[in-house]
Every structure is written in structure tokens, then in C-alpha cells.
Design a protein around this motif. Structure first.
Motif, PDB file in Angstrom:
ATOM      1  N   UNK A  61       0.857  -1.184   0.000  1.00  0.00           N
ATOM      2  CA  UNK A  61       0.000   0.000   0.000  1.00  0.00           C
ATOM      3  C   UNK A  61       0.891   1.231   0.000  1.00  0.00           C
ATOM      4  N   UNK A  62       0.379   2.282  -0.596  1.00  0.00           N
ATOM      5  CA  UNK A  62       1.112   3.538  -0.619  1.00  0.00           C
ATOM      6  C   UNK A  62       1.119   4.139  -2.000  1.00  0.00           C
ATOM      7  N   UNK A  63       1.670   5.344  -2.101  1.00  0.00           N
ATOM      8  CA  UNK A  63       1.767   5.998  -3.406  1.00  0.00           C
ATOM      9  C   UNK A  63       2.598   5.153  -4.380  1.00  0.00           C
ATOM     10  N   UNK A  64       2.195   5.186  -5.643  1.00  0.00           N
ATOM     11  CA  UNK A  64       2.848   4.365  -6.669  1.00  0.00           C
ATOM     12  C   UNK A  64       4.366   4.544  -6.688  1.00  0.00           C
ATOM     13  N   UNK A  65       4.848   5.778  -6.699  1.00  0.00           N
ATOM     14  CA  UNK A  65       6.292   6.009  -6.775  1.00  0.00           C
ATOM     15  C   UNK A  65       7.038   5.406  -5.593  1.00  0.00           C
ATOM     16  N   UNK A  66       6.473   5.531  -4.392  1.00  0.00           N
ATOM     17  CA  UNK A  66       7.133   4.977  -3.209  1.00  0.00           C
ATOM     18  C   UNK A  66       7.183   3.455  -3.258  1.00  0.00           C
ATOM     19  N   UNK A  67       6.058   2.837  -3.607  1.00  0.00           N
ATOM     20  CA  UNK A  67       6.011   1.371  -3.685  1.00  0.00           C
ATOM     21  C   UNK A  67       6.962   0.874  -4.769  1.00  0.00           C
ATOM     22  N   UNK A  68       6.962   1.519  -5.919  1.00  0.00           N
ATOM     23  CA  UNK A  68       7.816   1.081  -7.022  1.00  0.00           C
ATOM     24  C   UNK A  68       9.288   1.330  -6.726  1.00  0.00           C
ATOM     25  N   UNK A  69       9.618   2.414  -6.007  1.00  0.00           N
ATOM     26  CA  UNK A  69      11.007   2.651  -5.601  1.00  0.00           C
ATOM     27  C   UNK A  69      11.470   1.567  -4.640  1.00  0.00           C
ATOM     28  N   UNK A  70      10.615   1.225  -3.694  1.00  0.00           N
ATOM     29  CA  UNK A  70      10.969   0.175  -2.730  1.00  0.00           C
ATOM     30  C   UNK A  70      11.118  -1.180  -3.424  1.00  0.00           C
ATOM     31  N   UNK A  71      10.218  -1.463  -4.342  1.00  0.00           N
ATOM     32  CA  UNK A  71      10.291  -2.702  -5.118  1.00  0.00           C
ATOM     33  C   UNK A  71      11.579  -2.746  -5.931  1.00  0.00           C
ATOM     34  N   UNK A  72      11.909  -1.647  -6.599  1.00  0.00           N
ATOM     35  CA  UNK A  72      13.142  -1.586  -7.398  1.00  0.00           C
ATOM     36  C   UNK A  72      14.369  -1.831  -6.528  1.00  0.00           C
ATOM     37  N   UNK A 107       4.426  -0.773 -13.465  1.00  0.00           N
ATOM     38  CA  UNK A 107       5.004  -2.008 -14.018  1.00  0.00           C
ATOM     39  C   UNK A 107       6.525  -1.993 -13.903  1.00  0.00           C
ATOM     40  N   UNK A 108       7.068  -3.147 -13.533  1.00  0.00           N
ATOM     41  CA  UNK A 108       8.520  -3.308 -13.454  1.00  0.00           C
ATOM     42  C   UNK A 108       8.885  -4.677 -14.018  1.00  0.00           C
ATOM     43  N   UNK A 167       9.590 -11.423   1.345  1.00  0.00           N
ATOM     44  CA  UNK A 167      10.182 -11.197   2.670  1.00  0.00           C
ATOM     45  C   UNK A 167      10.915  -9.861   2.743  1.00  0.00           C
ATOM     46  N   UNK A 168      11.635  -9.524   1.680  1.00  0.00           N
ATOM     47  CA  UNK A 168      12.371  -8.256   1.660  1.00  0.00           C
ATOM     48  C   UNK A 168      11.425  -7.061   1.731  1.00  0.00           C
ATOM     49  N   UNK A 169      10.296  -7.150   1.045  1.00  0.00           N
ATOM     50  CA  UNK A 169       9.343  -6.039   1.045  1.00  0.00           C
ATOM     51  C   UNK A 169       8.538  -5.974   2.345  1.00  0.00           C
ATOM     52  N   UNK A 170       8.472  -7.075   3.080  1.00  0.00           N
ATOM     53  CA  UNK A 170       7.731  -7.086   4.353  1.00  0.00           C
ATOM     54  C   UNK A 170       8.526  -6.425   5.474  1.00  0.00           C
ATOM     55  N   UNK A 171       9.846  -6.335   5.291  1.00  0.00           N
ATOM     56  CA  UNK A 171      10.683  -5.695   6.328  1.00  0.00           C
ATOM     57  C   UNK A 171      10.421  -4.182   6.332  1.00  0.00           C
ATOM     58  N   UNK A 172      10.398  -3.595   7.557  1.00  0.00           N
ATOM     59  CA  UNK A 172      10.174  -2.130   7.637  1.00  0.00           C
ATOM     60  C   UNK A 172      11.319  -1.314   7.074  1.00  0.00           C
TER      61      UNK A 172
END
Length: 151
Positions: A66-77, A94-95, A146-151
Motif C-alpha cells: 500500500x502507498x503511493x505508486x512512486x514509493x512502492x515502485x522505488x521500494x520494489x526496485x 510495471x517493473x 520477505x524483503x518487502x515485508x521488512x520495515x
């Protein structure tokens, strides 16, 4: 001596075959990206997993986000890069990333599609060649989760 030569010939043929598969895997497969339904379904091979897969054995849960697209996609990247992937394409939600095996240089494609309204990232990870990946793509998705679940 005869058996040693036969053994060496077999080893050379196997090595040449793996090398040929490595070169073949350099080609980006068709059908990647977002279509009208989301990400592509997995082919009828055991080297692909996807959150939207039609075959239950190839299905993995989407990643909650959840969160703004840019933040989620930056974290995913960042998480993909930390896992050793190379970002090949990133457009909006999309990535697509490419992971390359160290020894034979086989390439796998990881695709993610963020759906903010549903609070999830649809995911697909597939090898470009072969029929089995010995669970590599499923483990990659779980490690990314798991990586994305970490704070």
C-alpha cells in the motif's frame, strides 16, 4: 583409455548444450508486459510462477503493498536490485527485471504490476529456457516478498 575419451566427449557435449541454452536465453521472450488482464499466464512448464497463473501449481500469492505508486515502485526496485536483479523496464506501476545465473548465465524474467486499489503487487517470475528451474523462481518470489515485508 577408451572410456575416458567417451566420458570426455559426453562432458563436452553437455557443456556445449548448456552454453547454447545460455546464448538462447539472452533473447527477451515475446508476450512480456501488461496485457488487458494483467501479466501473462505461465506457459505449460515448471519454470514459472505467477500470482495470476491459471494452473494452481504455478500460483503464488500476490505481494501486499500500500502507498503511493512512486514509493512502492522505488521500494520494489531497491529490493530487486538487492536480490541481484537488473531493472530492464519500469513504467508507472510495471517493473520488469532480469536475473542471470552465475555459472551458465541463464536469464529469468521477473515482472511486477502494482495495483494500488487492491493493495497488492501481482508478480510473475519465469525462466527463459528449459522446462524446470528446480524451484528457483518460486524461491526468488518468496525472498522478494520477505524483503518487502521488512520495515
Amino acid at each position: 583409455m577408451k572410456y575416458l575419451l567417451i566420458f570426455l566427449a559426453v562432458v563436452m557435449l553437455v557443456a556445449l548444450g548448456l552454453l547454447a541454452l545460455s546464448f538462447y536465453s539472452a533473447r527477451v521472450p515475446e508476450g512480456l508486459g501488461v496485457n488487458e488482464d494483467g501479466l501473462a499466464d505461465c506457459p505449460d512448464r515448471d519454470n514459472c510462477v505467477a500470482s495470476e497463473a491459471s494452473a494452481p501449481g504455478r500460483r503464488v500469492p500476490p505481494i501486499e503493498a500500500v502507498g503511493p505508486e512512486n514509493e512502492v515502485m522505488d521500494r520494489l526496485s531497491s529490493a530487486v536490485l538487492d536480490l541481484g536483479g537488473e531493472i530492464a523496464e519500469r513504467q508507472g506501476p510495471y517493473l520488469r527485471a532480469v536475473f542471470t545465473s552465475p555459472l551458465w548465465r541463464f536469464r529469468d524474467d521477473l515482472e511486477c504490476l502494482y495495483r494500488p486499489a487492491e493493495g497488492r503487487i501481482e508478480i510473475r517470475s519465469a525462466s527463459r529456457v528449459g522446462y524446470s528451474d528446480f524451484g528457483v523462481n518460486r524461491r526468488r518470489v518468496e525472498t522478494l516478498r520477505e524483503a518487502l515485508a521488512r520495515p
